[in-house]
Design an enzyme around this catalytic site. Structure first.
Site, PDB file in Angstrom:
ATOM      1  N   THR A  72       0.833  -1.196   0.000  1.00  0.00           N
ATOM      2  CA  THR A  72       0.000   0.000   0.000  1.00  0.00           C
ATOM      3  C   THR A  72       0.872   1.253   0.000  1.00  0.00           C
ATOM      4  O   THR A  72       0.565   2.247  -0.664  1.00  0.00           O
ATOM      5  CB  THR A  72      -0.940   0.008   1.212  1.00  0.00           C
ATOM      6  OG1 THR A  72      -1.726  -1.187   1.203  1.00  0.00           O
ATOM      7  CG2 THR A  72      -1.869   1.212   1.182  1.00  0.00           C
ATOM      8  N   HIS A  93       2.682   2.838   7.424  1.00  0.00           N
ATOM      9  CA  HIS A  93       1.529   2.585   8.299  1.00  0.00           C
ATOM     10  C   HIS A  93       1.662   1.290   9.089  1.00  0.00           C
ATOM     11  O   HIS A  93       0.734   0.882   9.763  1.00  0.00           O
ATOM     12  CB  HIS A  93       0.238   2.546   7.463  1.00  0.00           C
ATOM     13  CG  HIS A  93       0.177   1.414   6.482  1.00  0.00           C
ATOM     14  ND1 HIS A  93       0.878   1.425   5.309  1.00  0.00           N
ATOM     15  CD2 HIS A  93      -0.494   0.247   6.509  1.00  0.00           C
ATOM     16  CE1 HIS A  93       0.637   0.315   4.638  1.00  0.00           C
ATOM     17  NE2 HIS A  93      -0.177  -0.430   5.356  1.00  0.00           N
ATOM     18  N   GLU A  94       2.836   0.652   9.005  1.00  0.00           N
ATOM     19  CA  GLU A  94       3.076  -0.573   9.770  1.00  0.00           C
ATOM     20  C   GLU A  94       4.256  -0.301  10.696  1.00  0.00           C
ATOM     21  O   GLU A  94       5.384  -0.112  10.233  1.00  0.00           O
ATOM     22  CB  GLU A  94       3.381  -1.732   8.811  1.00  0.00           C
ATOM     23  CG  GLU A  94       3.325  -3.092   9.466  1.00  0.00           C
ATOM     24  CD  GLU A  94       3.388  -4.218   8.441  1.00  0.00           C
ATOM     25  OE1 GLU A  94       2.341  -4.829   8.162  1.00  0.00           O
ATOM     26  OE2 GLU A  94       4.486  -4.472   7.915  1.00  0.00           O
ATOM     27  N   CYS A 129     -18.663   1.741  15.859  1.00  0.00           N
ATOM     28  CA  CYS A 129     -17.859   1.042  16.862  1.00  0.00           C
ATOM     29  C   CYS A 129     -18.728   0.228  17.823  1.00  0.00           C
ATOM     30  O   CYS A 129     -18.291  -0.802  18.343  1.00  0.00           O
ATOM     31  CB  CYS A 129     -17.010   2.044  17.659  1.00  0.00           C
ATOM     32  SG  CYS A 129     -15.599   2.708  16.735  1.00  0.00           S
ATOM     33  N   ARG A 141     -11.888   5.612  10.571  1.00  0.00           N
ATOM     34  CA  ARG A 141     -11.668   4.488   9.658  1.00  0.00           C
ATOM     35  C   ARG A 141     -10.572   4.834   8.656  1.00  0.00           C
ATOM     36  O   ARG A 141     -10.224   6.002   8.458  1.00  0.00           O
ATOM     37  CB  ARG A 141     -12.954   4.165   8.902  1.00  0.00           C
ATOM     38  CG  ARG A 141     -13.345   5.252   7.903  1.00  0.00           C
ATOM     39  CD  ARG A 141     -14.518   4.830   7.043  1.00  0.00           C
ATOM     40  NE  ARG A 141     -15.752   4.735   7.807  1.00  0.00           N
ATOM     41  CZ  ARG A 141     -16.890   4.236   7.306  1.00  0.00           C
ATOM     42  NH1 ARG A 141     -16.930   3.790   6.063  1.00  0.00           N
ATOM     43  NH2 ARG A 141     -17.964   4.192   8.048  1.00  0.00           N
ATOM     44  N   ARG A 406       8.686  -8.712   4.520  1.00  0.00           N
ATOM     45  CA  ARG A 406       8.777  -7.493   5.310  1.00  0.00           C
ATOM     46  C   ARG A 406      10.233  -7.218   5.623  1.00  0.00           C
ATOM     47  O   ARG A 406      10.939  -8.060   6.183  1.00  0.00           O
ATOM     48  CB  ARG A 406       7.982  -7.625   6.618  1.00  0.00           C
ATOM     49  CG  ARG A 406       6.477  -7.464   6.435  1.00  0.00           C
ATOM     50  CD  ARG A 406       6.158  -6.066   5.942  1.00  0.00           C
ATOM     51  NE  ARG A 406       4.736  -5.816   5.824  1.00  0.00           N
ATOM     52  CZ  ARG A 406       4.028  -5.962   4.700  1.00  0.00           C
ATOM     53  NH1 ARG A 406       4.628  -6.393   3.600  1.00  0.00           N
ATOM     54  NH2 ARG A 406       2.744  -5.683   4.689  1.00  0.00           N
TER      55      ARG A 406
END
Length: 411
Positions: A72, A93-94, A129, A141, A406
């Site tokens: 992504t 974002h990881e 939620c 979200r 990764r």
């Protein structure tokens, strides 16, 4: 393992204090730190000195210790969707890290907490939620069009002007922006994990592991004896395989055009491997012959509509379910006719494995740390490379070339 940096104890440099920083020295102040900034589509990451503002109401500032690159990030870096472009930008974002300071109103997190930032937040109080049928929060979200903070519509990242003029904003990405030594996220997008959990492994829960495992356990609810096909054996696809293995699936078919994925796939539970380029007939026909009618569940992890079509038609008529996990930047629509759904096959999308991050991931981590048989995940198997943060462009090349699952960056 490549490029492992020595001197780390549970994610922190051994020479540092317990949390790797003195939060009281920086709380409420602007922090100058390094970040990998992208200035335009496809341009190399540039390690810049950026200013990171203090967290505002219901925000937290995190010292990032580990981060990794996902497909992504690669798509956003290339600018494949023009309407989502915002530059200069800090992608990523990881990740995993430690809370450096908290803003007004934050009560569930404190300085020194070990956290996993998540791109799909959970406020815990909105209608979504409160609903058990979705993990999509109304306010927090995942939103690929969002490039600023929710509270005031401003960025927390800035670059000082070289000519002495006003500083320039650097935009956020997917609620996280982890390609920086420090980042600011909404408190709804930070999950506290127990201190004993190794931060380098917890980094994977930010995206690939949660997405893949959750797609199997939550979205599809795969049961023992089920037949599964996975289209695309990247990190998410292999997490799907891992989840299916732990659920006792009898047949796990991996589909990928990269023959090198076969060995890694088998390590993660894949029982059969198909390279479409070697097939003399359509992949869906091959799978139907192998499974006597089709698989119970297929998982599309490639972000390719032609592959999605194969995944859908590979499922068994009457009850087959296709779960869409790949990111599709193309403007093309679904490659199926509505009447095909009358054969009993279903198709559904999945975000973050349908996990409610804030309320469910801590329990996931606790069971993993206790060695619960259902949670014996091979997390180490996903970390194929490790490099220092300033080698981020090398990590990007490894992902582009299909050589890494990764690449863990030590920040």
């Amino acid at each position: 393992m490549e490029g492992r940096r020595t001197g780390y104890v549970n994610g922190f440099h051994a020479a540092s204090n317990t949390n790797g920083f003195h939060g009281s020295d920086t709380a409420g102040k602007v922090i100058n730190c390094k970040a990998a900034v992208v200035w335009g589509p496809g341009e190399p990451f540039v390690i810049e000195e950026v200013q990171v503002d203090p967290p505002q109401k219901m925000e937290v500032r995190i010292k990032i210790h580990f981060t990794s690159i996902c497909h992504t990030d690669l798509s956003a870096w290339l600018g494949q969707n023009e309407s989502q472009q915002a530059f200069p930008r800090i992608l990523g974002h990881e990740a995993s890290g430690v809370v450096e300071s908290v803003g007004e109103g934050v009560e569930d997190l404190k300085v020194g907490d070990h956290v996993v930032p998540i791109f799909n937040g959970e406020c815990g109080s909105c209608s979504h939620c409160m609903c058990e049928q979705t993990n999509l929060c109304v306010k927090f979200r995942v939103d690929p069009f969002k490039s600023v903070m929710t509270g005031d519509g401003q960025s927390r990242f800035w670059i000082a002007s070289r000519d002495g003029g006003e500083r320039r904003p650097v935009y956020h990405f997917l609620n996280v922006s982890s390609f920086a030594e420090y980042t600011v996220v909404d408190s709804a997008c930070a999950v506290r994990v127990q201190p004993a959990a190794p931060l380098h492994k917890m980094c994977l829960l930010s995206c690939c592991i949660s997405t893949g495992i959750g797609a199997v356990w939550n979205t599809a609810n795969v049961q023992e004896g089920a037949k599964v096909a996975i289209f695309g054996l990247g990190a998410v696809g292999l997490a799907v395989a891992e989840g299916a293995r732990l659920r006792g699936a009898s047949q796990i078919i991996g589909v990928d055009i990269n023959p090198e994925k076969m060995l890694k796939g088998k390590e993660m539970g894949v029982t059969d491997f198909i390279n479409p380029t070697d097939c003399k007939k359509p992949v869906n026909e091959v799978i139907k012959e192998m499974t006597i009618g089709g698989v119970d569940f297929s998982f599309e992890c490639a972000g390719n509509l032609d592959v999605l079509r194969d995944a859908f038609t590979s499922t068994h008529d009457g009850w087959g379910l296709t779960v869409v996990l790949g990111i599709h930047p193309t403007p093309r629509l679904l490659p199926l006719h509505p009447m095909e759904l009358f054969d009993g096959r279903r198709i559904v999308g999945c975000v973050f494995g349908d996990f409610k991050g804030k309320s469910q991931l801590p329990d996931f981590v606790e069971k993993y740390m206790k060695g619960d048989a259902t949670y014996k995940l091979n997390l180490d198997g996903f970390i194929t490379h490790e490099l220092p943060f300033d080698k981020i462009n090398d990590a990007l090349k490894l992902l582009q070339q299909g050589k890494s699952l990764r690449c863990l960056l030590h920040v």
